[in-house]
Design a protein around this motif. Sequence first.
Motif, PDB file in Angstrom:
ATOM      1  N   GLY A  46       0.812  -1.199   0.000  1.00  0.00           N
ATOM      2  CA  GLY A  46       0.000   0.000   0.000  1.00  0.00           C
ATOM      3  C   GLY A  46       0.848   1.251   0.000  1.00  0.00           C
ATOM      4  N   TYR A  47       0.250   2.327   0.442  1.00  0.00           N
ATOM      5  CA  TYR A  47       0.890   3.633   0.428  1.00  0.00           C
ATOM      6  C   TYR A  47       0.299   4.472   1.556  1.00  0.00           C
ATOM      7  CZ  TYR A  47       3.163   7.631  -1.794  1.00  0.00           C
ATOM      8  OH  TYR A  47       3.992   8.691  -2.065  1.00  0.00           O
ATOM      9  N   GLU A  48       1.108   5.307   2.196  1.00  0.00           N
ATOM     10  CA  GLU A  48       0.596   6.149   3.277  1.00  0.00           C
ATOM     11  C   GLU A  48       1.263   7.508   3.280  1.00  0.00           C
ATOM     12  OE1 GLU A  48       2.188   7.222   6.497  1.00  0.00           O
ATOM     13  OE2 GLU A  48       3.977   6.774   5.371  1.00  0.00           O
ATOM     14  N   ALA A  70      -3.722   3.782   1.931  1.00  0.00           N
ATOM     15  CA  ALA A  70      -4.461   2.698   1.296  1.00  0.00           C
ATOM     16  C   ALA A  70      -3.705   1.399   1.482  1.00  0.00           C
ATOM     17  CB  ALA A  70      -4.644   2.984  -0.185  1.00  0.00           C
ATOM     18  N   VAL A  71      -4.451   0.321   1.705  1.00  0.00           N
ATOM     19  CA  VAL A  71      -3.887  -1.011   1.867  1.00  0.00           C
ATOM     20  C   VAL A  71      -4.443  -1.885   0.745  1.00  0.00           C
ATOM     21  CG1 VAL A  71      -3.838  -3.039   3.363  1.00  0.00           C
ATOM     22  CG2 VAL A  71      -3.705  -0.769   4.362  1.00  0.00           C
ATOM     23  N   ILE A 151       0.595  -7.844  14.205  1.00  0.00           N
ATOM     24  CA  ILE A 151       0.611  -6.986  13.029  1.00  0.00           C
ATOM     25  C   ILE A 151       1.970  -6.309  12.931  1.00  0.00           C
ATOM     26  CG2 ILE A 151      -0.415  -5.031  14.267  1.00  0.00           C
ATOM     27  CD1 ILE A 151      -1.828  -4.307  11.568  1.00  0.00           C
ATOM     28  N   THR A 152       2.491  -6.233  11.715  1.00  0.00           N
ATOM     29  CA  THR A 152       3.734  -5.528  11.448  1.00  0.00           C
ATOM     30  C   THR A 152       3.512  -4.611  10.254  1.00  0.00           C
ATOM     31  OG1 THR A 152       5.054  -7.394  12.224  1.00  0.00           O
ATOM     32  CG2 THR A 152       6.181  -5.755  10.873  1.00  0.00           C
ATOM     33  N   LEU A 153       3.832  -3.346  10.423  1.00  0.00           N
ATOM     34  CA  LEU A 153       3.766  -2.378   9.331  1.00  0.00           C
ATOM     35  C   LEU A 153       5.174  -1.885   9.076  1.00  0.00           C
ATOM     36  CD1 LEU A 153       0.979  -1.941  11.087  1.00  0.00           C
ATOM     37  CD2 LEU A 153       0.705  -0.077   9.508  1.00  0.00           C
ATOM     38  N   GLU A 154       5.576  -1.884   7.827  1.00  0.00           N
ATOM     39  CA  GLU A 154       6.874  -1.338   7.452  1.00  0.00           C
ATOM     40  C   GLU A 154       6.623  -0.248   6.427  1.00  0.00           C
ATOM     41  OE1 GLU A 154      10.817  -2.920   5.278  1.00  0.00           O
ATOM     42  OE2 GLU A 154      10.242  -4.003   7.094  1.00  0.00           O
ATOM     43  N   ILE A 155       7.063   0.960   6.749  1.00  0.00           N
ATOM     44  CA  ILE A 155       6.793   2.127   5.914  1.00  0.00           C
ATOM     45  C   ILE A 155       8.120   2.746   5.510  1.00  0.00           C
ATOM     46  CG2 ILE A 155       5.663   4.371   5.819  1.00  0.00           C
ATOM     47  CD1 ILE A 155       3.992   3.206   8.316  1.00  0.00           C
ATOM     48  N   ALA A 156       8.343   2.830   4.217  1.00  0.00           N
ATOM     49  CA  ALA A 156       9.543   3.492   3.696  1.00  0.00           C
ATOM     50  C   ALA A 156       9.220   4.964   3.523  1.00  0.00           C
ATOM     51  CB  ALA A 156       9.962   2.872   2.374  1.00  0.00           C
ATOM     52  N   GLY A 178       5.088   7.405   1.570  1.00  0.00           N
ATOM     53  CA  GLY A 178       5.881   6.299   1.082  1.00  0.00           C
ATOM     54  C   GLY A 178       5.113   5.009   1.023  1.00  0.00           C
ATOM     55  N   PRO A 179       5.707   4.010   0.387  1.00  0.00           N
ATOM     56  CA  PRO A 179       5.075   2.699   0.294  1.00  0.00           C
ATOM     57  C   PRO A 179       5.086   2.000   1.648  1.00  0.00           C
ATOM     58  CG  PRO A 179       7.265   2.623  -0.650  1.00  0.00           C
ATOM     59  CD  PRO A 179       7.001   4.052  -0.286  1.00  0.00           C
ATOM     60  N   LEU A 180       4.091   1.131   1.833  1.00  0.00           N
ATOM     61  CA  LEU A 180       4.033   0.371   3.081  1.00  0.00           C
ATOM     62  C   LEU A 180       3.677  -1.079   2.803  1.00  0.00           C
ATOM     63  CD1 LEU A 180       0.992  -0.390   4.436  1.00  0.00           C
ATOM     64  CD2 LEU A 180       0.830   2.055   4.421  1.00  0.00           C
TER      65      LEU A 180
END
Length: 185
Positions: A46-48, A70-71, A151-156, A178-180
């Motif tokens: 997704g993207y955030e 958005a996921v 839950i794990t979220l990784e956001i660049a 950035g993308p997530l």
Amino acid sequence: MTPRTTSRPRRRHAAVAAAAAGLLMAGLSAPAANAQPASASLLCTGYETATYQPGLTLTQRQTAVTATGAVGPCAGTDTQHTGGSISFQGEGQLSCTGGNSSGSGLITWSNPQTTPSAFTFTGGVSLRPGGVSVLVLTGQVQSGDFQGSQITLEIALVPTLTETLQCTTPNGLSTSSGPLTVQLL
């Protein structure tokens, strides 16, 4: 005497059959559409976009973070959760190159037959090779679909050159996108 002995076992079998039928019917009438087995896993891209108050600088300071995005698309053993929207908020000691935070969030799935997944997290920002800051949030789904899952979220956080230079100003970097990836286990 023979009729008495046979009527007792018949009554017992009838009672057991009635109880089993009642349990079966109760199980069939329970809503199972939103129930997610503990073994269900999901991986979404997704993207955030995140905002920081006060803005991020090169020095860590107490900062509030609010993000939306958005996921999707999502892949995994569950075909009911293919995408949706995500929002989270938290705070902590953060800078453009590092820090830690904690907070809560919500994934609202696009399928109307699902229930939003509310989660809590702790996270950290670290600078990766190539100058990209990555925010990794880990936590647990507290309610809704996937309740009890990790839950794990990784956001660049991929700032433009102008945004990167904002880290050196007193007001700092106030927003980044950035993308997530979101992983539910």
